[in-house]
Design an enzyme around this catalytic site. Structure first.
Site, PDB file in Angstrom:
ATOM      1  N   LYS A  47     -42.164 -28.874  15.978  1.00 32.97           N
ATOM      2  CA  LYS A  47     -41.947 -30.289  16.270  1.00 32.97           C
ATOM      3  C   LYS A  47     -42.335 -30.592  17.722  1.00 32.97           C
ATOM      4  O   LYS A  47     -42.991 -31.598  18.007  1.00 32.97           O
ATOM      5  CB  LYS A  47     -40.474 -30.670  15.997  1.00 32.97           C
ATOM      6  CG  LYS A  47     -40.159 -30.716  14.507  1.00 32.97           C
ATOM      7  CD  LYS A  47     -38.678 -30.851  14.181  1.00 32.97           C
ATOM      8  CE  LYS A  47     -38.502 -30.756  12.662  1.00 32.97           C
ATOM      9  NZ  LYS A  47     -37.092 -30.727  12.217  1.00 32.97           N
ATOM     10  N   GLN A  91     -31.435 -30.347  14.600  1.00 26.02           N
ATOM     11  CA  GLN A  91     -31.989 -29.481  13.561  1.00 26.02           C
ATOM     12  C   GLN A  91     -30.862 -28.945  12.673  1.00 26.02           C
ATOM     13  O   GLN A  91     -29.836 -28.469  13.161  1.00 26.02           O
ATOM     14  CB  GLN A  91     -32.758 -28.312  14.216  1.00 26.02           C
ATOM     15  CG  GLN A  91     -33.480 -27.407  13.228  1.00 26.02           C
ATOM     16  CD  GLN A  91     -34.594 -28.104  12.454  1.00 26.02           C
ATOM     17  OE1 GLN A  91     -35.215 -29.046  12.941  1.00 26.02           O
ATOM     18  NE2 GLN A  91     -34.839 -27.655  11.246  1.00 26.02           N
ATOM     19  N   ASP A 114     -34.691 -38.887  11.862  1.00 29.13           N
ATOM     20  CA  ASP A 114     -34.604 -38.220  10.561  1.00 29.13           C
ATOM     21  C   ASP A 114     -34.271 -39.217   9.446  1.00 29.13           C
ATOM     22  O   ASP A 114     -34.450 -38.906   8.266  1.00 29.13           O
ATOM     23  CB  ASP A 114     -33.480 -37.167  10.583  1.00 29.13           C
ATOM     24  CG  ASP A 114     -33.975 -35.757  10.845  1.00 29.13           C
ATOM     25  OD1 ASP A 114     -35.105 -35.438  10.445  1.00 29.13           O
ATOM     26  OD2 ASP A 114     -33.209 -34.963  11.439  1.00 29.13           O
TER      27      ASP A 114
HETATM   28  N1  GUN Z   1     -33.754 -28.855   8.344  1.00 28.19           N
HETATM   29  C1  GUN Z   1     -34.601 -28.803   7.281  1.00 28.19           C
HETATM   30  N2  GUN Z   1     -35.257 -29.974   7.156  1.00 28.19           N
HETATM   31  C2  GUN Z   1     -34.812 -30.766   8.151  1.00 28.19           C
HETATM   32  C3  GUN Z   1     -35.132 -32.101   8.538  1.00 28.19           C
HETATM   33  O1  GUN Z   1     -35.944 -32.803   7.928  1.00 28.19           O
HETATM   34  N3  GUN Z   1     -34.476 -32.567   9.634  1.00 28.19           N
HETATM   35  C4  GUN Z   1     -33.548 -31.819  10.307  1.00 28.19           C
HETATM   36  N4  GUN Z   1     -32.954 -32.370  11.345  1.00 28.19           N
HETATM   37  N5  GUN Z   1     -33.237 -30.593   9.961  1.00 28.19           N
HETATM   38  C5  GUN Z   1     -33.867 -30.074   8.894  1.00 28.19           C
END
Ligand code: GUN
Length: 277
Positions: A47, A91, A114
């Protein structure tokens, strides 16, 4: 035919990079990583790299595994109040002693890139969301890219998680599809998959669905990413037995995966524009 998520994601990133050049300030995404989960560390690094590539600024906050809920919420509060922070992403999964729902609810909805907090999910259900969950929105972008008109299509969604299955089912409904949402208790799953014009699978079980389950000419969207014992990465569907039967299929890797991060960048730009207009 194969839906090339890698290529579509690249196009999205290029488009964002061009837009960022015209802004007074680089959009700023803050990603919080709690603890030492190696898979999460890789996702967070990807990211960050994607942010840098499109000209965003990105800050990673690594917090110890032992952090208390209170201290984690204090970090979020500080970021909520910082005008130079456009997006906040925590995350997941979090260490077991922390409550992810309370964490998500405490992120300012306008910085919730998100799209997970209840206000953004509520607006998604009413088909008026500004920040929509990244993976489902990325799938919708892929379907748009291949010019599929979803109105009246029969879709079977296999999987009902908060992160993918549920919001993707709602996205498809919002686009006019007739959606059947399946879960681990669903009866006659195979027949529900077999009658579908479009099948989306997000269950996290390696190659669970094969060509026998798929109607000729169906579109197959594979959201799964599973590591086999031999090291191979496979989806939730058996690509080889489906590829000659489906009209379109997303590969793993290189399908839905790259779209998630590209969509996160889109959402960060949307959050920036909404807060700075
Ligand atoms: N863990 C797995 N997929 C995601 C996501 O799309 N966002 C976040 N914050 N954590 C994740």
């Amino acid at each position: 035919m194969i839906i090339d998520g890698k290529q579509i994601a690249k196009k999205i990133r290029k488009n964002i990079h061009d837009k960022v050049k015209q802004l007074d300030r680089a959009p700023n995404l803050v990603v919080i990583l709690v603890g030492n989960d190696p898979a999460s560390a890789v996702y967070v690094r990807n990211k960050e790299n994607a942010c840098i590539e499109v000209g965003f600024s990105s800050e990673k906050i690594v917090l110890p595994e032992s952090i208390t809920q209170e201290d984690l919420l204090a970090n979020i509060k500080r970021l909520n109040n910082d005008d130079l922070v456009d997006g906040i992403l925590v995350q997941l999964p979090l260490p077991k002693h922390l409550d992810p729902n309370q964490v998500i609810e405490n992120i300012n909805y306008a910085k919730d890139v998100d799209g997970f907090n209840s206000r953004n999910i509520g607006e998604l259900i009413q088909n008026r969301a500004i920040l929509r969950p990244c993976t489902p929105k990325g799938v919708m972008t892929m379907l748009k890219e291949i010019n599929i008109d979803l109105a009246g299509k029969d879709v079977t969604m296999v999987g009902a998680s908060n992160i993918v299955g549920r919001p993707l089912a709602i996205e498809l409904l919002n686009a006019g599809a007739t959606v059947t949402i399946c879960n681990s208790k669903t009866k006659d799953l195979k027949n529900k998959v077999k009658r579908a014009d479009i099948v989306a699978v997000a269950v996290g079980r390696a190659e669970m669905i094969n060509g026998d389950w798929i109607k000729d000419g169906a579109i197959v969207i594979d959201v799964g990413i599973n590591r086999l014992d031999d090291g191979r990465l496979v989806g939730d569907v058996d690509f080889n037995s489906i590829k000659d039967k489906a009209s379109w299929i997303t590969p793993v890797p290189g399908g839905v995966g790259p779209m998630t991060i590209a969509t996160l960048l889109e959402n960060t730009l949307i959050a920036y524009n909404a807060r700075n207009s």
